[in-house]
Design a protein around this motif. Structure first.
Motif, PDB file in Angstrom:
ATOM      1  N   SER A  11       0.832  -1.195   0.000  1.00 48.41           N
ATOM      2  CA  SER A  11       0.000   0.000   0.000  1.00 48.41           C
ATOM      3  C   SER A  11       0.873   1.255   0.000  1.00 48.41           C
ATOM      4  O   SER A  11       1.935   1.281   0.599  1.00 48.41           O
ATOM      5  N   GLY A  12       0.414   2.250  -0.698  1.00 56.36           N
ATOM      6  CA  GLY A  12       1.146   3.503  -0.770  1.00 56.36           C
ATOM      7  C   GLY A  12       2.136   3.555  -1.914  1.00 56.36           C
ATOM      8  O   GLY A  12       2.903   4.498  -2.033  1.00 56.36           O
ATOM      9  N   SER A  13       2.150   2.562  -2.782  1.00 62.29           N
ATOM     10  CA  SER A  13       3.078   2.584  -3.902  1.00 62.29           C
ATOM     11  C   SER A  13       2.319   2.435  -5.208  1.00 62.29           C
ATOM     12  O   SER A  13       1.201   1.957  -5.240  1.00 62.29           O
ATOM     13  N   MET A  14       2.955   2.841  -6.267  1.00 64.53           N
ATOM     14  CA  MET A  14       2.369   2.711  -7.585  1.00 64.53           C
ATOM     15  C   MET A  14       2.703   1.335  -8.152  1.00 64.53           C
ATOM     16  O   MET A  14       3.591   0.646  -7.658  1.00 64.53           O
ATOM     17  N   GLU A  15       2.015   0.961  -9.198  1.00 68.46           N
ATOM     18  CA  GLU A  15       2.257  -0.337  -9.827  1.00 68.46           C
ATOM     19  C   GLU A  15       3.681  -0.439 -10.372  1.00 68.46           C
ATOM     20  O   GLU A  15       4.271  -1.502 -10.390  1.00 68.46           O
ATOM     21  N   ASP A  22      18.875  -2.066  -0.566  1.00 70.33           N
ATOM     22  CA  ASP A  22      19.283  -1.304   0.622  1.00 70.33           C
ATOM     23  C   ASP A  22      18.273  -0.209   0.974  1.00 70.33           C
ATOM     24  O   ASP A  22      18.461   0.536   1.929  1.00 70.33           O
ATOM     25  N   LEU A  23      17.196  -0.121   0.191  1.00 73.17           N
ATOM     26  CA  LEU A  23      16.084   0.832   0.399  1.00 73.17           C
ATOM     27  C   LEU A  23      16.523   2.292   0.294  1.00 73.17           C
ATOM     28  O   LEU A  23      15.877   3.177   0.833  1.00 73.17           O
ATOM     29  N   LYS A  24      17.578   2.564  -0.452  1.00 70.08           N
ATOM     30  CA  LYS A  24      18.081   3.933  -0.580  1.00 70.08           C
ATOM     31  C   LYS A  24      17.703   4.607  -1.891  1.00 70.08           C
ATOM     32  O   LYS A  24      17.840   5.816  -2.018  1.00 70.08           O
ATOM     33  N   PHE A  25      17.255   3.835  -2.864  1.00 66.51           N
ATOM     34  CA  PHE A  25      16.864   4.432  -4.135  1.00 66.51           C
ATOM     35  C   PHE A  25      15.503   3.901  -4.540  1.00 66.51           C
ATOM     36  O   PHE A  25      15.280   2.699  -4.565  1.00 66.51           O
ATOM     37  N   VAL A  26      14.598   4.807  -4.874  1.00 66.23           N
ATOM     38  CA  VAL A  26      13.233   4.478  -5.291  1.00 66.23           C
ATOM     39  C   VAL A  26      13.024   5.056  -6.684  1.00 66.23           C
ATOM     40  O   VAL A  26      13.394   6.196  -6.955  1.00 66.23           O
ATOM     41  N   HIS A  27      12.430   4.251  -7.543  1.00 68.30           N
ATOM     42  CA  HIS A  27      12.111   4.723  -8.896  1.00 68.30           C
ATOM     43  C   HIS A  27      10.658   4.412  -9.190  1.00 68.30           C
ATOM     44  O   HIS A  27      10.201   3.302  -8.978  1.00 68.30           O
ATOM     45  N   GLU A  28       9.940   5.399  -9.679  1.00 68.80           N
ATOM     46  CA  GLU A  28       8.556   5.211 -10.109  1.00 68.80           C
ATOM     47  C   GLU A  28       8.484   5.503 -11.591  1.00 68.80           C
ATOM     48  O   GLU A  28       8.800   6.605 -12.012  1.00 68.80           O
ATOM     49  N   GLY A  29       8.114   4.499 -12.346  1.00 69.53           N
ATOM     50  CA  GLY A  29       7.998   4.676 -13.784  1.00 69.53           C
ATOM     51  C   GLY A  29       8.660   3.553 -14.542  1.00 69.53           C
ATOM     52  O   GLY A  29       8.999   2.510 -13.986  1.00 69.53           O
ATOM     53  N   SER A  30       8.868   3.793 -15.808  1.00 69.44           N
ATOM     54  CA  SER A  30       9.442   2.790 -16.693  1.00 69.44           C
ATOM     55  C   SER A  30      10.925   2.576 -16.390  1.00 69.44           C
ATOM     56  O   SER A  30      11.656   3.525 -16.088  1.00 69.44           O
ATOM     57  N   ASP A  85       5.465   0.404   6.028  1.00 66.39           N
ATOM     58  CA  ASP A  85       6.273   1.326   6.827  1.00 66.39           C
ATOM     59  C   ASP A  85       7.685   1.466   6.264  1.00 66.39           C
ATOM     60  O   ASP A  85       8.225   2.572   6.201  1.00 66.39           O
ATOM     61  N   GLU A  86       8.286   0.344   5.866  1.00 61.85           N
ATOM     62  CA  GLU A  86       9.628   0.392   5.282  1.00 61.85           C
ATOM     63  C   GLU A  86       9.623   1.186   3.980  1.00 61.85           C
ATOM     64  O   GLU A  86      10.531   1.974   3.722  1.00 61.85           O
ATOM     65  N   LEU A  87       8.593   0.986   3.171  1.00 63.71           N
ATOM     66  CA  LEU A  87       8.488   1.722   1.915  1.00 63.71           C
ATOM     67  C   LEU A  87       8.315   3.211   2.176  1.00 63.71           C
ATOM     68  O   LEU A  87       8.956   4.042   1.529  1.00 63.71           O
ATOM     69  N   HIS A  88       7.481   3.561   3.135  1.00 62.63           N
ATOM     70  CA  HIS A  88       7.258   4.961   3.490  1.00 62.63           C
ATOM     71  C   HIS A  88       8.573   5.620   3.925  1.00 62.63           C
ATOM     72  O   HIS A  88       8.915   6.715   3.474  1.00 62.63           O
ATOM     73  N   LYS A  89       9.329   4.952   4.786  1.00 59.23           N
ATOM     74  CA  LYS A  89      10.624   5.481   5.243  1.00 59.23           C
ATOM     75  C   LYS A  89      11.600   5.614   4.079  1.00 59.23           C
ATOM     76  O   LYS A  89      12.322   6.607   3.979  1.00 59.23           O
ATOM     77  N   ALA A  90      11.630   4.608   3.206  1.00 60.59           N
ATOM     78  CA  ALA A  90      12.533   4.648   2.055  1.00 60.59           C
ATOM     79  C   ALA A  90      12.195   5.805   1.129  1.00 60.59           C
ATOM     80  O   ALA A  90      13.088   6.488   0.626  1.00 60.59           O
ATOM     81  N   MET A  91      10.906   6.048   0.920  1.00 60.30           N
ATOM     82  CA  MET A  91      10.504   7.159   0.049  1.00 60.30           C
ATOM     83  C   MET A  91      10.886   8.505   0.660  1.00 60.30           C
ATOM     84  O   MET A  91      11.319   9.410  -0.054  1.00 60.30           O
ATOM     85  N   GLN A  93      13.406   9.002   2.760  1.00 62.43           N
ATOM     86  CA  GLN A  93      14.865   9.093   2.673  1.00 62.43           C
ATOM     87  C   GLN A  93      15.291   9.450   1.253  1.00 62.43           C
ATOM     88  O   GLN A  93      16.159  10.296   1.053  1.00 62.43           O
ATOM     89  N   PHE A  94      14.655   8.822   0.266  1.00 61.93           N
ATOM     90  CA  PHE A  94      14.970   9.130  -1.125  1.00 61.93           C
ATOM     91  C   PHE A  94      14.652  10.594  -1.436  1.00 61.93           C
ATOM     92  O   PHE A  94      15.449  11.290  -2.063  1.00 61.93           O
ATOM     93  N   ALA A  95      13.481  11.052  -0.997  1.00 58.49           N
ATOM     94  CA  ALA A  95      13.078  12.440  -1.263  1.00 58.49           C
ATOM     95  C   ALA A  95      14.046  13.426  -0.627  1.00 58.49           C
ATOM     96  O   ALA A  95      14.376  14.453  -1.214  1.00 58.49           O
ATOM     97  N   ALA A  96      14.530  13.109   0.575  1.00 62.89           N
ATOM     98  CA  ALA A  96      15.491  13.994   1.239  1.00 62.89           C
ATOM     99  C   ALA A  96      16.826  14.021   0.497  1.00 62.89           C
ATOM    100  O   ALA A  96      17.490  15.056   0.443  1.00 62.89           O
ATOM    101  N   THR A  97      17.199  12.911  -0.093  1.00 60.80           N
ATOM    102  CA  THR A  97      18.488  12.816  -0.783  1.00 60.80           C
ATOM    103  C   THR A  97      18.412  13.308  -2.221  1.00 60.80           C
ATOM    104  O   THR A  97      19.264  14.072  -2.660  1.00 60.80           O
ATOM    105  N   TYR A  98      17.406  12.863  -2.953  1.00 64.60           N
ATOM    106  CA  TYR A  98      17.349  13.117  -4.392  1.00 64.60           C
ATOM    107  C   TYR A  98      16.105  13.865  -4.849  1.00 64.60           C
ATOM    108  O   TYR A  98      16.000  14.226  -6.016  1.00 64.60           O
ATOM    109  N   GLY A  99      15.140  14.068  -3.978  1.00 64.73           N
ATOM    110  CA  GLY A  99      13.823  14.548  -4.375  1.00 64.73           C
ATOM    111  C   GLY A  99      13.796  15.916  -5.022  1.00 64.73           C
ATOM    112  O   GLY A  99      14.617  16.785  -4.734  1.00 64.73           O
ATOM    113  N   ALA A 100      12.805  16.109  -5.862  1.00 63.57           N
ATOM    114  CA  ALA A 100      12.611  17.359  -6.590  1.00 63.57           C
ATOM    115  C   ALA A 100      12.022  18.430  -5.672  1.00 63.57           C
ATOM    116  O   ALA A 100      11.473  18.134  -4.622  1.00 63.57           O
TER     117      ALA A 100
END
Length: 117
Positions: A11-15, A22-30, A85-91, A93-100
């Motif tokens: 829950s909380g993620s896209m398809e 390591d849960l440090k990089f998240v990619h949404e899309g192709s 919860d792990e996904l929420h934390k990873a997102m 962390q990713f947003a803080a590091t790389y987020g727009a």
């Protein structure tokens, strides 16, 4: 049929959400978009571990998805079981590091390259 059956996705993620083990990089899309993703290239340079994992399980009893399982590149990625919860934390962390700057998961390095920053 897919709307009726629902999807076994965290829950909380896209398809089309992918994450490194390591849960440090998240990619949404192709996955094809990664070749031009500056943040992904930066992540690889700093971490080395760059395999992206899908968050959806293959469920063979859902026969109407077999074509997608065989043809879609998403299903060739390894599966990683992760809690919401792990996904929420990873997102976060990713947003803080790389987020727009707009708060999305778009890469801020790509914003800078595209002149949006």
């Amino acid at each position: 049929m897919l709307l009726i059956s629902g999807d076994a996705i965290v829950s909380g993620s896209m398809e089309y959400t992918y994450i490194t083990s390591d849960l440090k990089f998240v990619h949404e899309g192709s996955l094809a978009d990664l070749s031009s993703n500056s943040c992904y290239q930066d992540y690889i340079r700093l971490n080395g571990n760059h395999t992206l994992h899908r968050l959806q399980k293959i469920e063979p009893w859902r026969f109407w998805r077999w074509g997608d399982y065989l043809l879609n590149e998403k299903w060739r990625q390894p599966y990683l079981e992760i809690s919401p919860d792990e996904l929420h934390k990873a997102m976060h962390q990713f947003a803080a590091t790389y987020g727009a700057s707009d708060g999305s998961l778009r890469c801020k390095l790509d914003e800078k390259r595209d002149g949006l920053w």
